[in-house]
Design an enzyme around this catalytic site. Sequence first.
Site, mmCIF file in Angstrom:
data_model
loop_
_atom_site.group_PDB
_atom_site.id
_atom_site.type_symbol
_atom_site.label_atom_id
_atom_site.label_comp_id
_atom_site.label_asym_id
_atom_site.label_seq_id
_atom_site.Cartn_x
_atom_site.Cartn_y
_atom_site.Cartn_z
ATOM 1 N N THR A 109 0.848 -1.184 0.000
ATOM 2 C CA THR A 109 0.000 0.000 0.000
ATOM 3 C C THR A 109 0.880 1.229 0.000
ATOM 4 O O THR A 109 1.483 1.552 0.997
ATOM 5 C CB THR A 109 -0.927 0.046 1.229
ATOM 6 O OG1 THR A 109 -0.112 -0.041 2.399
ATOM 7 C CG2 THR A 109 -1.924 -1.069 1.207
ATOM 8 N N THR A 185 6.682 -6.016 0.441
ATOM 9 C CA THR A 185 8.141 -6.146 0.511
ATOM 10 C C THR A 185 8.608 -7.583 0.747
ATOM 11 O O THR A 185 9.708 -7.940 0.360
ATOM 12 C CB THR A 185 8.721 -5.260 1.624
ATOM 13 O OG1 THR A 185 8.103 -5.614 2.860
ATOM 14 C CG2 THR A 185 8.494 -3.796 1.321
ATOM 15 N N ASP A 186 7.762 -8.427 1.368
ATOM 16 C CA ASP A 186 8.243 -9.747 1.782
ATOM 17 C C ASP A 186 8.674 -10.630 0.613
ATOM 18 O O ASP A 186 9.623 -11.396 0.732
ATOM 19 C CB ASP A 186 7.166 -10.470 2.600
ATOM 20 C CG ASP A 186 7.102 -9.933 4.015
ATOM 21 O OD1 ASP A 186 8.047 -9.204 4.408
ATOM 22 O OD2 ASP A 186 6.123 -10.227 4.719
ATOM 23 N N LYS A 265 15.763 -9.214 0.928
ATOM 24 C CA LYS A 265 15.258 -8.517 2.115
ATOM 25 C C LYS A 265 15.991 -9.099 3.318
ATOM 26 O O LYS A 265 15.833 -10.266 3.644
ATOM 27 C CB LYS A 265 13.748 -8.715 2.239
ATOM 28 C CG LYS A 265 13.138 -7.911 3.388
ATOM 29 C CD LYS A 265 11.619 -8.044 3.438
ATOM 30 C CE LYS A 265 11.062 -7.228 4.598
ATOM 31 N NZ LYS A 265 9.615 -7.338 4.748
#
Lengths: 452, 640
Positions: A109, A185-186, A265
């Site tokens: 988002t 992002t994951d 990440k």
Amino acid sequence: MGEYHGYTGIVAEVLRKAGVKPGDLVRIRRGDGAEFEGVLMPRYSLSPGPYVVVKLRNGYNVGVRVDPSTSIERVGEVPRGKPGEPMPLVEGPLKPPRERVMIVGAGGTVASRIDYETGAVKPYLSVDELSLSVPELWRYADIDAMQVFQILSEDMKPSMWSRIVDEVARAIERGYDGVVVTHGTDTMAYTAAALAFAFHKGLPVPVALTGAQRSSDRPSSDAAFNLTAAVLTAARAPFAEVVVVMHGETGDSYALAHRGVRVKKMHSSRRDAFQSVNAPPLAKVLPYEGKIEMIDQRYRERGREELVVENGFHERVALIKHFPGDIASVIDALVDKGFKGIVIEGTGFGHVSSDAIKSLERAREEGVAVAIVTQTIFGRVNLNVYSTGRMMLAAGVIPLEDMTAEAAYAKLSWALARAESLEEVRRIMLTNLAGEMSGRHHLRLYTHTGRW
Amino acid sequence: MPGLDYKALGVKVGLEIHQQLDTTHKLFCECPAELTDDEGDVFLRMLRPTRSELGDVDPAALFEWRRGRMYRYHAPPSHTCLVEADEEPPHPINREAVAIALGVAMALRSTIVDEIHVMRKTVIDGSNTSGFQRTAIVALGGAIEVGGKTVPIETIVVEEDAARKLGEQGRIVDYKLDRLGIPLIEIATAPVIETPEEAKRVALAIGRLLRLTGKVKRGLGTIRQDLNVSIRGGAKTEIKGVQRLELIPKVVENEVLRQVRLLEIKDELRRRGLTEEALREVRPVDLTGLLRASKSRVIKRALKSGGKVLGVKLPLMHGILGREVMPGRRFGGEVADYARFWAGVAGIIHSDELPGYGITEEEIERIAEVLGVVRGRDAFVLVADSEEKARKAIDVVIWRVKMALEGVPEETRAALEDGTTRYMRPRPGSARMYPETDIPPQPVTQDLLEEAKRYVPKPPDAVVKELVERYGLSKDLAEAVVDDERFRVIVEALERFKGSLEPSYVAGFFIVTLRGLRGEGLDTDSIPDEKLVEVLEAVAKGEVAREAAESIAGYLAKNPEASVDEAVEALGLRKMGREEVEKVLEEIVAQLRDEILKRGERAMGLVMGRAMAKLRGRADGRLVAEVAREKIREVLARRG
Ligand SMILES: [Zn+2]
């Protein structure tokens, strides 16, 4: 007794009987005579306990315990405000330069509105909303936006990569100077690598993936900073590659553009969670100054290539990690379940325990491709040093040099979708297509832990 | 303020007391809940206004953002972690802090909620890295008795303290994150307080109650009072950050006076026939050409950097901007504060303060002419800045003057050290409060309530009685102990030195001795508690004389770096052992040998006189006498 606006059990029963619903002004009288007056709130499902939640006049929520002695009555209704004309963040018209950037929404988002009553956050990804909420974007480009889907990052699947590839390709064909993909992002690193392989033969403009580590409903969200940096990259970067553009440090000073095939990440919550592994970042991006500084001078130049799309990913690929227990059974189970490719994060140089060699041999016999990366994250796989490694090689595993697990997974999924034989899979996997491998690591590449 | 009849004016004051809790760690992380001098990592952030479901944004937040504000955070690793840096979600709420607050709620007979919900309150001045303050109601209602009057309590809240502001440099504001997240309890009273003195009494009573939990911090900045003040026909003003209790009556007084004066100004303007329509018609006029040769420094500076001087006529306003609304503060100052806040200008110049600012009578005459100002009837305002800011400032000036026609605007004001206040920002409309979804609601379980009972403060009278009975303190001294910020430290010292020092001496040291030093202007508040206890320890062990405690404490106040040992050493107060006393007396006896031989044992008085002149406060008198007698005898024996 079913759920009632998130409430269950006795609370749902009492609320139903009282004929009250969220949004009603209610008075609750507890068994001990204490009274609470406020607006009944919905309850987040999965939070148990016999409590009703009311928003008091001063804006605070409190939970009141409900038992058979509790009485609830409706004393009125609170008029809900009607959405008005949203207030823009900047005064005056936006005057974008001639560059055009398409923002493709695939989760994450980056723009949202918060319902101050319930705390619910709704994402809004439209040009109108963005122009009001992140007007800075128009400093660098005229923006268009479209949403492919809105999913949680963890719900991403290889088939969805294909849909993103299609949308990005369409935007490039329509002449946009760059494309931004918003993403949770994951799993962003997987999608970034997948896109890099799909476009490795020909990409004329930059494709920048971005997202937020702090959701956009908070004043401290990193969404606008990252999105601005991504738009700047898409509009002006001298390179035409698939990159992830996210915070470069904890502060709002610069972002980094990482190659999609090299990024990982590395932190669960920090803004600067994304790092390049076994390679330097491609560029430093300064969204306030409007500057891009190249870190890696070797890149695919903007405008040099024609667009070539090789879309399509295989769904039956697994990614597992060696552990001290019975890894053999896990490999067997995956083969039994019909997986066509397995990426294993082996120990150090890439080993699995010697009792799993038989399972590897069986995988090869069943036509399952097994590729090896290292679970140490940094460094290179080497199966020639110890005997277990040599046995693994003999069993047909594909050692993926210094590739990240994410890139290896996406690449194997991509390779299986087009190769006819295990041999061809091996050839694709061992060919450096988009900078996912390199033969040379200098000393400064391993700095992720900082220096004490 | 003499001449103000508070009851007749319908003064209504409500208090919000914020007190730091003395917990082992912060409210939403495991960092120590204390300030530090440690330096730390530095990072820069911005905060953005967020949009509500209805499409609107918080005007104050929007305003800060448009100003391009950036916040530079200083994060000492010893006292901050990823939570303060807004790089990790908050951890579940600190149970100890909740228990203390529930203990206070029990003492105030408040209604404890059954489930605590942490909320986010939008705060966008950078003092919270997240852009909101996390806050939760634990109890509602209750009351405290003060001077025979029942003062209702509205809410009891647990919330996180904000970051410490270090300073400002242009558009960058510096904050230190050590204070961010320290648990605060906030107790809000109903607006039923009717006089300035009563406000102080209520604050005192609540402060004492909190201290008696034994779980609150002490010292400057650990307790802060916000006041809501209104008078009949006026408006509710929220005054933030009164740090000293003694200042409360003055702040209330000044605010009441300000509202009275603003209402007088309203009446006067209406009497003169000023209307909103008249103000709507005034337009700024560019006076740059007219003032190009002005000697005024303010104007010269603005013109040098390419700015302009704009002026505006304020019809029928002669003398109004110069009216005093509180000591040292004119209505013109109120208008200027609005211009500073909303337009970002350095200030304004108004006709009631001219001639001045290097603007000559001749220039005033010409300005008046150009603006169409009739001197003695109208007023005018000048702004020298970039054209954009100056135009905005003039709009703001007119806007504020329009408010004057209505009387008192609703405002949030900041308390200043001298008891006056200044405009801070508009009062937030409906509180921008929404659920903190990162923290699960905390049920108030039986276990938690049991834990809370440990912190329920005893009634002050009962504590006084206990001190009198257990330690034999006088009632006055016991009361002073209960009212002292160091209450807990004193009680611990009384218990610790029971049997080695008289309790009245121990309590007297904290109450009387330190008060005396404060009277001399020494800052005894900042002496760490441990050092004071060490001083008593030295007395108890006989290392220093009882009388020496005062000068040691004085030295510690003047030399914050010094240890107790160093103080004793520097003051030469170390008590001498027998050996040292013997050495001194051998010298004296040698000097007085002839006299001793002449007078025999009767020379004792002479020897003691000399000895005590040298040793008073440094050696025990009885020891000196004993050694003196010995040495005299030795002299006499040798003669024999
Ligand atoms: Zn912390």
